[in-house]
Design an enzyme around this catalytic site. Structure first.
Site, mmCIF file in Angstrom:
data_model
loop_
_atom_site.group_PDB
_atom_site.id
_atom_site.type_symbol
_atom_site.label_atom_id
_atom_site.label_comp_id
_atom_site.label_asym_id
_atom_site.label_seq_id
_atom_site.Cartn_x
_atom_site.Cartn_y
_atom_site.Cartn_z
ATOM 1 N N PHE A 11 0.935 -1.316 0.099
ATOM 2 C CA PHE A 11 -0.006 -0.013 0.098
ATOM 3 C C PHE A 11 0.916 1.286 0.112
ATOM 4 O O PHE A 11 0.774 2.118 -0.767
ATOM 5 C CB PHE A 11 -1.013 -0.021 1.348
ATOM 6 C CG PHE A 11 -1.569 1.378 1.665
ATOM 7 C CD1 PHE A 11 -2.132 2.227 0.996
ATOM 8 C CD2 PHE A 11 -1.389 1.331 3.280
ATOM 9 C CE1 PHE A 11 -2.633 3.279 1.487
ATOM 10 C CE2 PHE A 11 -1.826 2.677 3.515
ATOM 11 C CZ PHE A 11 -2.367 3.728 2.584
ATOM 12 N N ASP A 31 9.430 -7.076 -4.197
ATOM 13 C CA ASP A 31 8.329 -7.448 -3.138
ATOM 14 C C ASP A 31 8.120 -9.078 -3.237
ATOM 15 O O ASP A 31 8.167 -9.550 -4.364
ATOM 16 C CB ASP A 31 6.944 -6.533 -3.504
ATOM 17 C CG ASP A 31 5.926 -6.564 -2.586
ATOM 18 O OD1 ASP A 31 5.584 -5.442 -2.194
ATOM 19 O OD2 ASP A 31 5.542 -7.539 -2.066
ATOM 20 N N TYR A 149 4.882 -7.587 17.696
ATOM 21 C CA TYR A 149 5.094 -6.557 16.529
ATOM 22 C C TYR A 149 5.757 -5.393 17.048
ATOM 23 O O TYR A 149 6.713 -4.918 16.453
ATOM 24 C CB TYR A 149 3.595 -6.406 15.848
ATOM 25 C CG TYR A 149 3.759 -5.486 14.663
ATOM 26 C CD1 TYR A 149 4.178 -5.995 13.579
ATOM 27 C CD2 TYR A 149 3.023 -4.075 14.833
ATOM 28 C CE1 TYR A 149 4.288 -4.884 12.493
ATOM 29 C CE2 TYR A 149 3.008 -3.415 13.511
ATOM 30 C CZ TYR A 149 3.652 -3.756 12.714
ATOM 31 O OH TYR A 149 3.839 -2.923 11.647
ATOM 32 N N LYS A 153 9.486 -4.376 15.803
ATOM 33 C CA LYS A 153 9.913 -2.999 14.972
ATOM 34 C C LYS A 153 11.004 -2.273 15.801
ATOM 35 O O LYS A 153 11.789 -1.579 15.267
ATOM 36 C CB LYS A 153 8.623 -2.569 14.592
ATOM 37 C CG LYS A 153 7.719 -2.688 13.785
ATOM 38 C CD LYS A 153 8.243 -3.393 12.501
ATOM 39 C CE LYS A 153 8.608 -1.931 11.515
ATOM 40 N NZ LYS A 153 9.292 -2.702 10.131
#
Ligand code: UDP
Length: 325
Positions: A11, A31, A149, A153
């Site tokens: 996106f 990708d 998550y 990160k």
């Protein structure tokens, strides 16, 4: 200027590709199409300044060759969305940490600056608003996978900062706050495409929890110019920088806004978190960025309102109907 975008069919990556091409630059994307989609880049394939590779950053040889040929790297490839994290924590943790490590290793070897996309999830469940880059981060127990998550990160951020300090790797970390716009899928939990799709199909709009939790939404078209600008800004090198919008809305108000705009006849229902995201799920009550740093660095301000965001997402799904969203 030749740019590599990892996660370039995703996106945000695909909007960044559009923007850099519009600015006259060259774009190479890599990708693995795990959460991205070829549809997001198919309008670019005939552009002579655009090239794409389908593969993983961890495919060492392919990746090394690409890094050697570019001037800058935007590392956007990551597992995204709360739903995916809850459903597939192994993929989330491994993808996030392994891919960043490979990107940084090759970037330092070839001396290429890297922008690493991080997330406001890194602030965890801190309640000291607004979140500024030097604020404390607060996490829940490791039995609650949402925090995996955030922590994966945060490890990415530490890795970049370590490479920057110890090995002189140039670049910047950006913490993105609820970025929304056309091409975003609701498949991994993101609230605005989900609500718009529900209203469009006449299914009830599903508000999780009390709906009194708040978020600040940013249009992707406000985000992508800021990414390029930060990469070009000397003073931003080696820093962590928030990108977002500081206007807050409750999820209840968001549901009503989307109901009113898309389909006033649709019902709004409230679902307990445990029903949709499992017993051990924890949500944040609020999340609002302090934007002082980015304003000082590049004079950033969000130009697009929430109404524009909803309108753009609505038009996208009306025109490009995607049954799988
Ligand atoms: N949410 C909701 N209904 C949905 C999807 C999400 O009420 O169908 C809520 C979610 O619990 C959270 C907010 O909307 O409080 C934003 O969710 P999203 O996954 O978009 O982003 P987050 O800020 O959680 O990363």
């Amino acid at each position: 200027m030749r740019n590599l975008i990892t996660g370039g069919a995703g996106f945000i990556g695909s909007h960044l590709a559009d923007y850099l091409l519009k600015e006259g630059e060259e774009v190479v994307i890599l990708d693995d199409l795990s959460t991205g989609s070829f549809d997001n880049i198919k309008h670019l394939v005939d552009n002579k300044r655009f090239r794409y590779y389908i593969g993983k950053v961890e495919d060492g040889r392919l990746f090394e060759g690409i890094v050697d040929s570019v001037d800058r790297i935007y590392h956007l490839a990551a597992a995204v969305g709360v739903q995916l994290i809850v459903e597939d924590p192994v993929r989330t943790i491994e993808n996030n940490i392994n891919s960043t490590q490979v990107v940084l290793e090759h970037a330092v070897t070839y001396g290429k600056p890297v922008l690493v996309a991080s997330t406001s999830e890194v602030y965890g469940r801190s309640d000291k608003l607004p979140f500024s880059e030097e604020s404390e981060v607060v996490y829940g127990p490791t039995s609650r996978f949402r925090w995996s998550y955030a922590i994966s990160k945060a490890v990415d951020e530490f890795l970049f900062l370590a490479y920057n300090r110890q090995k002189g790797l140039p670049g910047v970390i950006v913490r993105l706050f609820n970025t929304v716009g056309p091409r975003q899928t609701g498949r991994y939990g993101m609230v605005i495409p989900r609500f718009v799709k529900q209203a469009l199909t006449g299914e009830p709009i599903t508000v999780y929890g009390s709906g009194e939790q708040t978020r600040c939404f940013t249009h992707v078209l406000d985000v992508v110019p800021a990414l390029r600008n930060l990469m070009k800004t000397k003073k931003a090198q080696g820093l962590v920088v928030n990108i977002g919008n500081d206007e807050e809305i409750t999820i209840n108000d968001l549901a009503e806004k989307i109901q009113k705009r898309v389909n006033p006849k649709v019902e709004i229902v409230r679902l307990p978190y445990e029903k949709v995201l499992g017993k051990n799920f924890e949500d944040m009550d609020a999340r609002r960025p302090d934007l002082t740093r980015i304003r000082q660095l590049i004079g950033y301000h969000a130009t697009k309102t929430l109404d524009t965001i909803i309108e753009d997402v609505y038009n996208y799904y009306r025109e490009e109907w995607k049954p799988e969203i």
